[in-house]
Every structure is written in structure tokens, then in C-alpha cells.
Scaffold this motif. Sequence first.
Motif, mmCIF file in Angstrom:
data_model
loop_
_atom_site.group_PDB
_atom_site.id
_atom_site.type_symbol
_atom_site.label_atom_id
_atom_site.label_comp_id
_atom_site.label_asym_id
_atom_site.label_seq_id
_atom_site.Cartn_x
_atom_site.Cartn_y
_atom_site.Cartn_z
ATOM 1 N N GLU A 1 -23.141 4.669 26.636
ATOM 2 C CA GLU A 1 -23.596 5.297 25.386
ATOM 3 C C GLU A 1 -22.420 5.790 24.555
ATOM 4 O OE1 GLU A 1 -26.510 5.143 24.141
ATOM 5 O OE2 GLU A 1 -27.604 4.432 25.888
ATOM 6 N N GLU B 1 -27.761 6.359 19.624
ATOM 7 C CA GLU B 1 -26.909 6.347 20.827
ATOM 8 C C GLU B 1 -26.460 7.780 21.155
ATOM 9 O OE1 GLU B 1 -27.651 3.706 21.826
ATOM 10 O OE2 GLU B 1 -27.097 1.976 20.625
ATOM 11 N N HIS C 1 -29.163 9.341 22.982
ATOM 12 C CA HIS C 1 -29.179 8.849 24.364
ATOM 13 C C HIS C 1 -28.131 9.572 25.207
ATOM 14 C CE1 HIS C 1 -30.938 4.822 22.712
ATOM 15 N NE2 HIS C 1 -31.796 5.818 22.666
ATOM 16 N N VAL D 1 -35.230 5.517 26.658
ATOM 17 C CA VAL D 1 -33.949 4.961 26.185
ATOM 18 C C VAL D 1 -34.024 3.434 26.162
ATOM 19 C CG1 VAL D 1 -31.478 4.740 26.670
ATOM 20 C CG2 VAL D 1 -32.587 6.959 26.944
ATOM 21 N N GLU E 1 -33.367 0.833 23.022
ATOM 22 C CA GLU E 1 -32.395 -0.281 23.028
ATOM 23 C C GLU E 1 -33.110 -1.600 22.693
ATOM 24 O OE1 GLU E 1 -29.946 1.322 22.915
ATOM 25 O OE2 GLU E 1 -29.415 2.499 24.676
HETATM 26 FE FE LIG Z 1 -28.249 3.837 23.749
#
Ligand SMILES: [Fe+2]
Length: 150
Positions: free
Chosen positions: A21, A54, A57, A131, A135
Amino acid sequence: MERTKVKEEIIKLLNQALQLEHAARIQYLAHAELVSGLNAEPIIERLKEIAEDEKKHEDIFRKLISMLDGEPTMSMAETHSAKNIQEILEVNLKDEKHAVDVYTGILKRINELKDSLPYEHLTLEHDVRHVIMDEQEHISELKILLSRTD
Ligand SMILES: [Fe+2]
Ligand SMILES: [Fe+2]
């Protein structure tokens, strides 16, 4: 498997995810600065929006690591350079697919070890799944942007 060992294994996997990440966010932000040209604006915007995801995340993985009494890593995975819009989209698409593969492996391991994680299993499962879904969304967005540059 002993609970301490299980927690250690999951912490290690989550730290690998956190490294991915870190790299993903830096890579998207750097690539966003490289994009230029007539049709660049929507792509720059999208790359920066994905970088924000991100970052979220990163926060999720740090929270999970700390829930298991682990220490969140400050290091990052390898980043990949690109020279033009086409390359940027392709390189990030490849990295997003890699992230999905890695996180799917982590999700599988969490489920295999769930009996040793009675107080954490569902939180881990829920957050890692969330997550992965993000993605997968990034993958379809990059694919749409790629088809526009063909
Ligand atoms: Fe990610
Ligand atoms: Fe992503």
C-alpha cells in the motif's frame, strides 16, 4: 496452531500488505505528476483519487496490525516507473492485480486460521475483503482508462 504463532503469521502478512500500500500510494502520486497532454486532466484526477484509496488501505492495515499487538512497518515494497500514460496505466493495472492475488492469499489464510482468532477473525475477514473489493474497482477503472488511450 498456537494463538501467538497464528497472530505472528497474520501480522507478518498484514505488514507485507502495508508495504504494498505504501508503494502503491507513492507510485500513483508520482505517476500523476508525469501525466501531461490534452486529455490528461481526468487521468491525473483519477490517479490521485486512487492514491487516496491506497492511503485508506494503509490505515486499515495499520489498525489490523495494531489490533493483533503487532508493529506496523514503515518500509515499502518495490515501485515501478513508467514513461507515458499507456505505460502508467499498464504498470498500475499489473500491480493492482498483484495486490488482489496477495490479499486473496491473506484472506484465505485468515479463514484457515479462524479457530485460533476467535476475537479478531471477522474484523480481519471483513476489512481485508473490503480492501480487495476496492482493488478490484481500481482494476476496472484502469481498464476503462486504458481502452480510452488505445
Ligand atoms: Fe490498496
Ligand atoms: Fe489499488
